[in-house]
Write an enzyme that holds these catalytic residues in place. Sequence first.
Site: not given
Length: 343
Positions: A195, A197, A284, A159
Amino acid sequence: MKVVHSPLHARHDGGKELHRGELVPCFEMPSRADFILQALRREGFAVGGPREFPLESLLRVHDAGFVEFLRTAHAEWRAVGKEGFMLPSGFPARSLRRDHIPAGINGKMGYYAFDASTPIVEGTWDAALAAAHCALTAAAHVVEGERGAYALCRPPGHHAGHAVYGGYCFLNNAALAAQYLRDHGKKRVAVLDVDYHHGNGTQDIFWERSDVLFVSIHGTPETEYPYFLGYADERGAGEGEGYTRNFPLPRGTAWAEYVTALDAALDTVGGFAPDALVVSLGVDTYEGDPISAFKLETRHYPLMGERLARLGIPTVFVQEGGYAVEDLGSNVAGVLKGFLARG
């Protein structure tokens, strides 16, 4: 496969995050790395420490002022009489100026952050720098001839953009690994982010480049963090147009639907014909993850690793998310074992 890990990750510990409107203890905690390390050692993986790299290595993907902010932020916080963890309280959103960096620590924090889920504590810089060195070391192993290497990075990194932090991420470990590969003879590098996200920071860093392909499979930003990037129509700009590909999927996606997107993403990577691959390995996507909403099971992660191996590309695995801590190690080990099983 060589595993690279630093115990300095534990220096990033403490604080709270703002998660979906509630102030809660951080989901990104030191035990994440501990569970992964235990599982890998049980499976017989050899674990080594990272090499040292000059600070200038970070500037290959990050802004110098941003790096200096991260390095000195907590000391500035203490210098104005504050203690404990730091969270921003204001951001340069629409209608506000973004061309001036405030002199005070509270303003600087909001300028460089994009959320309030990423506390800075006294040991954050030490941990983030060590994670970056883990990623760079894994990339060096691949440059030196290893088929694959795994960087157990904590805090994660995907991120973090060129000059912004958030989403538990401070330095973009995957981008640093990709740039290292480019700087050491790999003419074309692909980054595949699995991931849950979207890897908004990695996309930001390589948005206008054609030598690094960025591909991401993730929860749709219509409902999932980071909300404001990760749509399918984002494909890069300038020289980089067409070298970003996003595969957003809805909440509740299970393996049958996920594997269709994974195979499409792998076809995209294969079509690029990279000399090396970096995998942003977030697990995740697991059905038990407390902050995510896909439905992958532990038995699916070796299948993911096998598919990655079919590409036949030297691969750097860089740890990203995964917050179901007791199952985290088994899922990470599953991907790596599946990759190695393909020979």
